[in-house]
Every structure is written in C-alpha cells, then in structure tokens.
Write an enzyme that holds these catalytic residues in place. Structure first.
Site, PDB file in Angstrom:
ATOM      1  CG  PHE A 294      -3.261   7.283   9.132  1.00 49.83           C
ATOM      2  CD1 PHE A 294      -4.634   7.374   9.411  1.00 49.83           C
ATOM      3  CD2 PHE A 294      -2.516   6.450   8.447  1.00 49.83           C
ATOM      4  CE1 PHE A 294      -5.411   6.188   9.211  1.00 49.83           C
ATOM      5  CE2 PHE A 294      -3.562   5.422   8.047  1.00 49.83           C
ATOM      6  CZ  PHE A 294      -4.648   5.153   8.345  1.00 49.83           C
TER       7      PHE A 294
ATOM      8  NE  ARG B 213     -16.331  31.162  49.286  1.00 54.42           N
ATOM      9  CZ  ARG B 213     -17.719  30.632  49.293  1.00 54.42           C
ATOM     10  NH1 ARG B 213     -17.940  29.438  50.051  1.00 54.42           N
ATOM     11  NH2 ARG B 213     -18.797  31.279  49.016  1.00 54.42           N
TER      12      ARG B 213
ATOM     13  CG  HIS C 131      -4.104  13.969  -1.437  1.00 59.95           C
ATOM     14  ND1 HIS C 131      -4.145  13.108  -2.560  1.00 59.95           N
ATOM     15  CD2 HIS C 131      -4.540  13.124  -0.201  1.00 59.95           C
ATOM     16  CE1 HIS C 131      -4.664  12.128  -2.337  1.00 59.95           C
ATOM     17  NE2 HIS C 131      -4.944  11.853  -0.925  1.00 59.95           N
TER      18      HIS C 131
ATOM     19  CE1 TYR D  98      -3.641   2.882   0.470  1.00 65.98           C
ATOM     20  CE2 TYR D  98      -1.911   3.643   2.187  1.00 65.98           C
ATOM     21  CZ  TYR D  98      -3.015   3.817   1.296  1.00 65.98           C
ATOM     22  OH  TYR D  98      -3.600   5.153   1.346  1.00 65.98           O
TER      23      TYR D  98
ATOM     24  CG  ASN E 185      -0.735   8.464   5.699  1.00 67.25           C
ATOM     25  OD1 ASN E 185      -0.644   7.257   5.552  1.00 67.25           O
ATOM     26  ND2 ASN E 185      -1.545   9.192   4.995  1.00 67.25           N
TER      27      ASN E 185
ATOM     28  CE1 TYR F  87     -19.764  29.406  46.218  1.00 65.39           C
ATOM     29  CE2 TYR F  87     -20.488  28.300  44.572  1.00 65.39           C
ATOM     30  CZ  TYR F  87     -20.685  28.217  45.786  1.00 65.39           C
ATOM     31  OH  TYR F  87     -21.463  27.467  46.550  1.00 65.39           O
TER      32      TYR F  87
ATOM     33  CD  GLU G 132      -9.116   7.486   3.599  1.00 69.33           C
ATOM     34  OE1 GLU G 132      -9.122   8.615   3.658  1.00 69.33           O
ATOM     35  OE2 GLU G 132      -8.195   7.046   3.207  1.00 69.33           O
TER      36      GLU G 132
END
Length: 501
Positions: free
Chosen positions: A329, A283, A86, A56, A198, A280, A413
């Site tokens: 990844f 405090r 990409h 791959y 990646n 608060y 994916e």
C-alpha cells in the site's frame, strides 16, 4: 448496446482506460477473475487457523491497534467500523471522472484473488461504475501509505448505504440511491473493509487522469510552439535532423521532426532571415519538450505497473497457504514519478510563457503588445502577466511532496509517501498548463496576422482558422478574460494530433 470490458489479469494500459472512459464501456468480471475472487474468499472463510491466532486486519484491530484480537462474532462490525471511522476526508471534491477511474482501479486490484474480498462486494462496485453512481470523495486526508485510507473510505461508504454519491451529476444520499435501485446495503465480512481501504487507487487515478491529459498537452505544446515560431519569424535550422542525431534522446528527436514537418512548407519559415539565431524558448523546443515526452513515457510505464498490481494488505496466497502482512500500500513507487510528471509538465508552461513574452516585446517587426496603435491600446500586455503568474504558481506546486513524511498511528506508520498530495497538486499543474498554452496560442495567432501577406504552412493555417471560429482577431482593447477562457476551451476540446504526426 453498450460495449463491455471484462476485468481480468490481462494488462490494463492508460490508453485502454482512456478508451473505456470515452466509449462509456460497461464492466463485467471475466470467468477467471470470478474464480480468483471466489477462491480467495473461500480460503478465508474455511481457514481454521484464522480462528486460532491473530491475522492482521482479518481478526485484529488496525494500525497501532494490530495486537488486539477481535472475536469472530464481531468481525463484520469491525469492518464496518473501519470504513466509517476512516472516512475523514476534507477539502475540495474530487472530479467525478477521477473518482470513476478510482472505481475501475479498485475493481481491477481486487480481481486478482489476493485480497479476500467477496464476489458480492466487487459486483456492487461494478454496478456503481456501470450506472454512473459516483461516490463523493474529498481531496484531502491521505498520507499515501497504509493506502489512500480516507479517500478510499469515502469511495466505499455507499456500499454500506452511507455517505453521498453523484447520480446524473447530482449529489444525493447513498441510502436514497440504493433504495431507488432496489439494492440492499452490504454487510462486510472479515478483511473486506481493509481490502477496500488499503490501496493506492486515489493516487493512481489522479496519475492516470493526468497522463491522459498530458498526452494532449504534449501535442498541443508542439503545435502551438510551431505557430509561435512562425509568428516570431524563427529559423528552421535548429530542427534539422542532423542536430538531433548526435544527441538522440527519443523525445528530442520526435519533437524536432514534428516541428520541421509543421513548418518546412511555411513561406514564413522559408523566407530569408535577418537574424542568425533565435532565443532558447524557440530554438530549444526539441530539447525541452522532448525531455517532457521522455518523462511522460517513464511515468506512464511506472503507473501502468501500479494499476495492474495488488496494493492492499494483507495479501492472500491460497496456493502457498499464506496470509502475509506486507507494505504494498506504500505509495513511494508512484509518489516520486507523480512529482516528476508535475515538474515535466510545468516546463511546458515555463518555456511557453517565455515565447509569449518574446511575442509581445515589439521585436522582429511585430508591434508592441501585438496590437495596432499601442499606447492607446494595451493589447496583449496583461495576458503575459497572467501566464507569468501561473508559471510562478507551478514552480511552487512542483516542490516535491514525496520528499516529505510524517509519523502516524502512534509510530506504527512512521514513514509515508505523501503521494496523495503530489497527485492533487499534479491536477492543478495540468489545469495551469492548459491555461498558459492557451494564452500563447492567443498571442501567437495574433502575431501571425502581422506577418501577412506571408502565410504559414497549410497545417498551421488550418489550425488557426479553426481557432478563429472561437477566438477572433483583436483589433483594439477588449475584455480579454473572455477571450482567454475561449482559448482554454478550444485547447481542451481540440485534438492537436490531427495536425501532427
């Protein structure tokens, strides 16, 4: 002569990154890192098994195209196509300092010898870092799994002579910068494009940047809250160490100690009080600020694991003679902590705005809205509105991105972390917290004026004296946005740790 940081397998910490950035260090590969990179690349180039069957991302397509094997003569074209296709980032431009951290983290991850990248590519990335050639990266496009594909593609484009970079903070075409520096565009070899794309460096760099800023905000929050406490004439007793010894969360104990040390010699704090208890937001500062400190430590530890890891795919194990396609990844291990840090930071602002609200409410002998002649003057009425608006926006930004997912790549994916969205939201929360704390300081310093002739502690008075060189006392209504901006700039440029332990 510039100082040099050698990339190696030694632990890289957030504090160390801060030093590298502030000191303008140059990078270089250690001998061990060079050897590891060369060993893995040699393994890829001389592994005959790669010619016989698909691996791959090395000799196949990507994502759901993983079953399509690519011929050896097309492997370089395959990697170039990957980077170009990409690079689909949109949205705002990522801050140049964050992109520089991305470069550092990508170089670090590639140096371990489990990525198969060539020495030439890593050294070109180092050249970019050392010469402040900062790729133009966009904030939108990553799903936080399969790595930060789109932003890392933009980070990698200049290697090919494509895309844009900043040089001397000016945006220019990458090919022109390569020409100016007498550099040739690189031809990527098998797997190199995938090794570059990646990884979790977009998410991680945002987290590193936010953690560096969070450390400053934590110190500011403690110091400014102490100013507000004296401004509101608060009791010292809630910070007694005995209270916190019986609930010893580390952050809580540390915060109480800090506040006590800042105020224990304050004539205002030591004066007899008409009131038994404080709200608060005053405090419970040790409990609230302390929880943020503890969250910071957890997130810092987790992010440091990530930035010292190999997060591309597939991973190469030369000694074991294995190429393994896994899922390092996937951003989930840091997406959750990034969301957690945003929530913890937002609480610093949340409680800060409540203190501001109390200060302008005309209580404890303070004038309405902290100004003489209220009515004619609106004084500090609207800065509190601004803080309230920002705190509300933080609540919206802190809806966790990591609980979301969406299917991509034809179902291959099918679960993603959305950590990149968590990371970009986190940076906005950081900016918002600076603003809210700056507004509190603006108000608290004004409140101290109305306590005169009583003074605060020497530490607090010194802090306010420095603040007054940038933001003067408000005597009557004026253009408040300019004063808020000056207060923000003061907070960002001030090291609060000099006044606290």
């Amino acid at each position: 002569m510039s100082q040099i940081h050698y990339i190696s397998d030694a632990h890289l910490s957030i504090d160390q990154i801060e030093v590298l950035l502030q000191g303008n260090f140059k990078l270089a590969l250690s001998k061990s890192a060079k050897a590891s990179i060369l060993k893995a690349r040699h393994y890829l180039d001389h592994n005959s098994a790669i010619n016989e069957k698909p691996f791959y991302g090395i000799n196949t397509g990507f994502g759901s195209l993983c079953n399509i094997q690519i011929s050896n003569e097309k492997l370089s074209e395959l990697q170039r196509n990957l980077v170009l296709s990409h690079a689909c980032g949109t949205g705002d431009l990522v801050d140049q300092e964050i992109v520089k951290i991305m470069l550092l983290l990508k170089i670090q991850s590639l140096s371990y010898g489990h990525s198969g990248i060539s020495l030439e590519v890593v050294e070109r990335l180092i050249y970019f870092y050392n010469h402040n050639i900062i790729p133009v990266v966009y904030s939108q496009g990553s799903l936080g799994a399969s790595g930060d594909l789109a932003p890392l593609a933009h980070l990698s484009l200049p290697l090919l002579g494509e895309g844009e970079v900043y040089e001397n903070k000016t945006k220019v075409e990458a090919k022109e910068v390569l020409k100016t520096h007498h550099l040739q565009a690189l031809d990527l070899q098998s797997k190199e494009g995938l090794a570059l794309l990646n990884g979790t460096q977009f998410m991680s760099a945002h987290a590193v940047y936010a953690l560096i800023e969070t450390k400053k905000l934590i110190d500011l929050g403690d110091l400014i809250s102490a100013v507000s406490m004296d401004g509101f004439d608060c009791n010292l007793s809630p910070f007694d160490a005995l209270v916190h010894q019986v609930r010893p969360h580390q952050g809580q104990v540390k915060t109480a100690q800090r506040i006590l040390e800042l105020r224990q010699n304050s004539p205002i704090a030591l004066a007899e009080k008409k009131h038994v208890q404080d709200p608060y937001s005053f405090r419970c500062v040790p409990q609230v600020h302390g929880a943020t400190k503890d969250t910071f430590e957890f997130v810092k530890k987790t992010i440091e694991i990530e930035i010292n890891a190999v997060t591309d795919n597939p991973n190469i194990f030369v000694d074991e003679n294995k190429i393994i396609s896994g899922g390092n990844f996937h951003g989930q291990p840091i997406a959750l902590p990034i969301d957690y840090l945003a929530i913890a930071l937002a609480e610093l602002a949340n409680i800060s705005e409540r203190r501001t609200y109390q200060l302008v409410s005309g209580l404890r002998d303070l004038p309405d809205f902290l100004v003489d002649v209220p009515g004619l003057n609106s004084g500090f009425m609207i800065p509190q509105y601004t803080a309230a608006s920002i705190v509300s926006q933080n609540k919206q930004l802190c809806t966790p991105a990591s609980i979301d997912s969406i299917v991509s790549s034809n179902g291959q994916e099918d679960h993603v972390s959305m950590g990149a969205n968590a990371a970009t939201k986190l940076i906005k929360v950081v900016e918002n917290v600076y603003t809210v704390l700056a507004i509190e300081l603006f108000n608290a310093s004004q409140a101290l004026y109305f306590r005169e002739p009583l003074q605060s502690s020497e530490e607090i008075q010194d802090f306010i004296k420095k603040f007054r060189t940038k933001v003067p006392l408000v005597k009557a209504d004026k253009f408040m946005a300019a004063e808020i901006k000056a207060s923000i700039n003061f907070c960002k440029s001030t090291d609060a740790s000099q006044w606290i332990i």
